[in-house]
Design a protein around this motif. Structure first.
Motif, PDB file in Angstrom:
ATOM      1  N   HIS A 139     -70.935   8.516  47.741  1.00  0.00           N
ATOM      2  CA  HIS A 139     -72.032   8.692  46.785  1.00  0.00           C
ATOM      3  C   HIS A 139     -71.516   8.419  45.375  1.00  0.00           C
ATOM      4  N   GLY A 140     -72.437   8.426  44.416  1.00  0.00           N
ATOM      5  CA  GLY A 140     -72.076   8.222  43.018  1.00  0.00           C
ATOM      6  C   GLY A 140     -72.555   6.882  42.488  1.00  0.00           C
ATOM      7  N   LYS A 141     -72.749   6.793  41.165  1.00  0.00           N
ATOM      8  CA  LYS A 141     -73.234   5.564  40.525  1.00  0.00           C
ATOM      9  C   LYS A 141     -72.266   4.405  40.714  1.00  0.00           C
ATOM     10  N   THR A 142     -70.979   4.692  40.594  1.00  0.00           N
ATOM     11  CA  THR A 142     -69.984   3.628  40.744  1.00  0.00           C
ATOM     12  C   THR A 142     -70.019   3.053  42.152  1.00  0.00           C
ATOM     13  N   TYR A 143     -70.119   3.913  43.153  1.00  0.00           N
ATOM     14  CA  TYR A 143     -70.172   3.472  44.549  1.00  0.00           C
ATOM     15  C   TYR A 143     -71.408   2.620  44.789  1.00  0.00           C
ATOM     16  N   LYS A 144     -72.547   3.027  44.242  1.00  0.00           N
ATOM     17  CA  LYS A 144     -73.790   2.262  44.401  1.00  0.00           C
ATOM     18  C   LYS A 144     -73.668   0.897  43.728  1.00  0.00           C
ATOM     19  N   LEU A 145     -73.064   0.861  42.539  1.00  0.00           N
ATOM     20  CA  LEU A 145     -72.886  -0.404  41.845  1.00  0.00           C
ATOM     21  C   LEU A 145     -71.973  -1.339  42.629  1.00  0.00           C
ATOM     22  N   MET A 146     -70.886  -0.812  43.185  1.00  0.00           N
ATOM     23  CA  MET A 146     -69.982  -1.644  43.980  1.00  0.00           C
ATOM     24  C   MET A 146     -70.702  -2.210  45.200  1.00  0.00           C
ATOM     25  N   GLN A 147     -71.565  -1.408  45.817  1.00  0.00           N
ATOM     26  CA  GLN A 147     -72.366  -1.904  46.936  1.00  0.00           C
ATOM     27  C   GLN A 147     -73.260  -3.061  46.502  1.00  0.00           C
ATOM     28  N   ASP A 148     -73.936  -2.888  45.356  1.00  0.00           N
ATOM     29  CA  ASP A 148     -74.823  -3.934  44.848  1.00  0.00           C
ATOM     30  C   ASP A 148     -74.049  -5.220  44.570  1.00  0.00           C
ATOM     31  N   GLN A 149     -72.860  -5.082  43.997  1.00  0.00           N
ATOM     32  CA  GLN A 149     -72.047  -6.259  43.691  1.00  0.00           C
ATOM     33  C   GLN A 149     -71.631  -6.987  44.966  1.00  0.00           C
ATOM     34  N   ILE A 150     -71.387  -6.241  46.022  1.00  0.00           N
ATOM     35  CA  ILE A 150     -71.027  -6.848  47.309  1.00  0.00           C
ATOM     36  C   ILE A 150     -72.248  -7.485  47.961  1.00  0.00           C
ATOM     37  N   ARG A 151     -73.380  -6.806  47.932  1.00  0.00           N
ATOM     38  CA  ARG A 151     -74.600  -7.330  48.551  1.00  0.00           C
ATOM     39  C   ARG A 151     -75.016  -8.669  47.952  1.00  0.00           C
ATOM     40  N   CYS A 152     -74.827  -8.816  46.650  1.00  0.00           N
ATOM     41  CA  CYS A 152     -75.318 -10.006  45.950  1.00  0.00           C
ATOM     42  C   CYS A 152     -74.388 -11.200  46.060  1.00  0.00           C
ATOM     43  N   ALA A 153     -73.220 -11.022  46.620  1.00  0.00           N
ATOM     44  CA  ALA A 153     -72.205 -12.082  46.595  1.00  0.00           C
ATOM     45  C   ALA A 153     -72.517 -13.212  47.565  1.00  0.00           C
ATOM     46  N   SER A 154     -72.177 -14.431  47.142  1.00  0.00           N
ATOM     47  CA  SER A 154     -72.171 -15.561  48.063  1.00  0.00           C
ATOM     48  C   SER A 154     -70.753 -15.823  48.568  1.00  0.00           C
ATOM     49  N   GLU A 155     -69.765 -15.267  47.868  1.00  0.00           N
ATOM     50  CA  GLU A 155     -68.362 -15.310  48.295  1.00  0.00           C
ATOM     51  C   GLU A 155     -67.742 -13.946  47.984  1.00  0.00           C
ATOM     52  N   LEU A 156     -66.944 -13.415  48.923  1.00  0.00           N
ATOM     53  CA  LEU A 156     -66.315 -12.104  48.738  1.00  0.00           C
ATOM     54  C   LEU A 156     -64.795 -12.243  48.780  1.00  0.00           C
ATOM     55  N   ILE A 157     -64.126 -11.574  47.836  1.00  0.00           N
ATOM     56  CA  ILE A 157     -62.667 -11.513  47.837  1.00  0.00           C
ATOM     57  C   ILE A 157     -62.269 -10.045  47.863  1.00  0.00           C
ATOM     58  N   LEU A 158     -61.702  -9.606  48.980  1.00  0.00           N
ATOM     59  CA  LEU A 158     -61.222  -8.228  49.110  1.00  0.00           C
ATOM     60  C   LEU A 158     -59.778  -8.216  48.634  1.00  0.00           C
ATOM     61  N   ASN A 159     -59.580  -7.762  47.418  1.00  0.00           N
ATOM     62  CA  ASN A 159     -58.285  -7.867  46.751  1.00  0.00           C
ATOM     63  C   ASN A 159     -57.477  -6.572  46.888  1.00  0.00           C
ATOM     64  N   LYS A 160     -56.170  -6.682  46.633  1.00  0.00           N
ATOM     65  CA  LYS A 160     -55.237  -5.552  46.671  1.00  0.00           C
ATOM     66  C   LYS A 160     -55.174  -4.909  48.054  1.00  0.00           C
ATOM     67  N   THR A 161     -55.243  -5.724  49.087  1.00  0.00           N
ATOM     68  CA  THR A 161     -55.201  -5.194  50.447  1.00  0.00           C
ATOM     69  C   THR A 161     -53.825  -4.646  50.809  1.00  0.00           C
TER      70      THR A 161
END
Length: 359
Positions: A139-161
């Motif tokens: 939960h939280g605003k930051t978590y919701k924003l990160m979800q939105d940023q992922i949902r809108c992507a046409s390319e995803l880079i999962l960094n710092k794995t």
């Protein structure tokens, strides 16, 4: 064929690695003999990330506000001036980490009505360790924003794995695929990706010419919020612990990204070579699939001397006569999810062919 300037939006929460990816991409284009340019947005009055960009790269700064809310109205003019003043071959828009990418997407497509540019990708860089921490809380605003940023992507880079375990990697992968099941995803350390992906996205790689950005799934977009910045930044020079399984998964995701080629897009920009018939265009728009929920444009019709601003939303279309003070392109931009670029492009081209035959 009208030459357009490709535009790439770099999204992702604070400290995810957007600027690291940006500097690598800029070097790649310059080594390829091309001229990149940057529009960079910061919440503060000083553009610290911009100091990492080479002085020879043309850059416009939008400071003291979030590009998707307080200063969004300036975005189109800034992009237009960047193209007019520097004639770049490609533009990168790096957003502040607090930005909602849907609003930025709308702003960039607004700009394409003023000058010849085309949004090619919305790349979201995800900080694996930070997302894992937020996901565990759920939960939280930051978590919701990160979800939105992922949902809108046409390319995803999962960094710092390298900062998470193999089990945690699988947890994140499952969560990300629930939010965005189709965008190509590459797992990285320090945003080390095959930069040839930009040739694919720009349509300049002959082998990948048919490849287009992946479709997206997202909820109704929310307004941009500026969450509390209580996260920890990871030092780019920190030591990296090897995770064999993750290395294998990185390879698998890179393979998936290279072979992920299909027709579905989230934005399609069509520049008309000539005037078209107004009734035929209205008939085409009335039959657009439900997956296209927004469209806009500036149109020249063969059956009237006036220039029209076109708007389409909620299955309703509107045309308003305009008198621009200077030359503007005849263009239509379509926004949605899971819609066929090839079919729409063919239908619009058919309108132009009919106009050519009748003339």
């Amino acid at each position: 064929m009208i030459k357009t300037v490709p535009v790439h939006i770099l999204s992702g929460f604070l400290g995810s690695g957007k600027t690291t990816l940006l500097t690598q991409a800029l070097d790649y284009y310059r080594l390829s003999g091309k001229k990149p340019a940057v529009l960079m947005n910061e919440l503060g009055d000083v553009n610290l990330d911009g100091m990492l960009v080479d002085d020879e790269v043309p850059m416009t700064e939008m400071l003291s506000g979030c590009i998707c809310c307080t200063i969004r109205g300036d975005l189109g003019m800034e992009l237009r001036e960047l193209i007019r003043d520097h004639t770049p071959d490609v533009i990168f828009v790096e957003c502040t980490g607090a930005a909602n990418p849907i609003e930025i997407l709308d702003g960039v497509t607004d700009a394409s009505l003023l000058t010849e540019m085309e949004l090619k990708s919305l790349i979201t860089v995800v900080d694996a360790a930070q997302l894992l921490e937020r996901h565990s809380k759920g939960h939280g605003k930051t978590y919701k924003l990160m979800q939105d940023q992922i949902r809108c992507a046409s390319e995803l880079i999962l960094n710092k794995t390298d900062l998470i375990s193999s089990a945690d990697f699988l947890t994140l992968e499952q969560a990300i695929r629930e939010w965005n099941p189709t965008a190509p995803m590459t797992a990285t350390i320090r945003c080390q990706v095959d930069l040839g992906m930009f040739d694919r996205l720009d349509g300049t790689d002959e082998k990948m010419a048919a490849a287009t950005p992946a479709p997206i799934e997202h909820d109704n977009h929310t307004s941009c919020s500026e969450p509390s910045h209580d996260h920890n930044h990871h030092d780019e020079s920190c030591s990296h612990t090897a995770h064999t399984h993750i290395d294998e998964q990185v390879h698998e995701h890179e393979e998936h990204a290279h072979h992920h080629s299909h027709d579905h897009v989230m934005v399609y920009t069509h520049y008309f070579q000539q005037s078209i018939d107004s009734e035929q265009f209205e008939n085409l728009v009335s039959k657009l699939p439900a997956e296209i929920y927004r469209a806009k444009g500036i149109l020249r019709f063969s059956d009237t001397s006036s220039l029209f601003l076109f708007q389409y939303a909620y299955r309703e279309m509107d045309f308003v006569k305009i008198t621009p003070k200077e030359e503007v392109p005849s263009v239509a931009v379509f926004i949605g999810e899971h819609f066929s670029k090839t079919k729409l492009a063919a239908d619009l081209a058919a309108l132009e062919n009919i106009a050519t035959t009748e003339s």
